[in-house]
Design a protein around this motif. Structure first.
Motif, short mmCIF file in Angstrom:
data_model
loop_
_atom_site.label_atom_id
_atom_site.label_comp_id
_atom_site.label_asym_id
_atom_site.label_seq_id
_atom_site.Cartn_x
_atom_site.Cartn_y
_atom_site.Cartn_z
N UNK A 3 7.94 21.38 31.47
CA UNK A 3 8.69 21.25 32.71
C UNK A 3 9.75 22.33 32.87
N UNK A 4 10.40 22.72 31.77
CA UNK A 4 11.42 23.77 31.88
C UNK A 4 10.79 25.11 32.25
N UNK A 5 9.59 25.39 31.73
CA UNK A 5 8.87 26.61 32.11
C UNK A 5 8.50 26.58 33.59
N UNK A 74 9.98 17.58 39.92
CA UNK A 74 10.49 17.79 38.56
C UNK A 74 11.74 16.96 38.34
N UNK A 75 12.64 16.98 39.32
CA UNK A 75 13.89 16.21 39.22
C UNK A 75 13.63 14.71 39.11
N UNK A 76 12.59 14.25 39.79
CA UNK A 76 12.27 12.82 39.81
C UNK A 76 11.34 12.39 38.68
N UNK A 77 10.88 13.37 37.87
CA UNK A 77 9.97 13.03 36.78
C UNK A 77 8.54 12.78 37.24
N UNK A 78 8.19 13.23 38.42
CA UNK A 78 6.86 13.01 38.99
C UNK A 78 6.01 14.28 38.96
N UNK A 79 6.54 15.38 38.47
CA UNK A 79 5.80 16.64 38.47
C UNK A 79 4.63 16.55 37.50
#
Length: 111
Positions: A3-5, A74-79
């Motif tokens: 996710x950070x990438x 990404x912020x919501x954890x749905x990515x």
């Protein structure tokens, strides 16, 4: 892809789009008629160049929206999960474009 990438790539691409907008601003400017120095064909060419620059701007705006939506996921954890079916999106698909919102099957319109 982690996710950070993905966040770094998305943020970097958004900055690239901003730079492309700044660089292409001149091409989107109104075409003025200067009959003494610009012939009819030159003006038509300038108008075509302007239309192409405006189309590129619209494509960049659409890509920017996809990037913003991906960053929100990404912020919501749905990515990384398909917005249509909820299944995990293939890692290679996300590596190719971290802003994708659907799996291959749903993107192709298959269920």
């Amino acid at each position: 892809m982690r996710e950070d990438e993905a966040r770094q790539r998305l943020t970097r691409r958004a900055a690239e789009l901003d730079e492309e907008d700044r660089a292409g601003a001149e091409g989107r400017a109104p075409v003025t008629l200067q009959q003494d120095s610009v012939g009819r064909l030159s003006r038509m060419d300038a108008m075509q160049q302007q239309a192409m620059a405006q189309a590129q701007e619209r494509r960049r705006a659409a890509e920017r929206k996809r990037i913003a939506a991906a960053l929100e996921r990404l912020d919501e954890g749905e990515w990384g999960y398909c917005l249509t079916c909820g299944e995990e999106i293939a890692a290679k698909r996300l590596e190719h474009d971290p802003s994708v919102a659907t799996c291959v099957r749903c993107a192709a319109g298959q269920d």
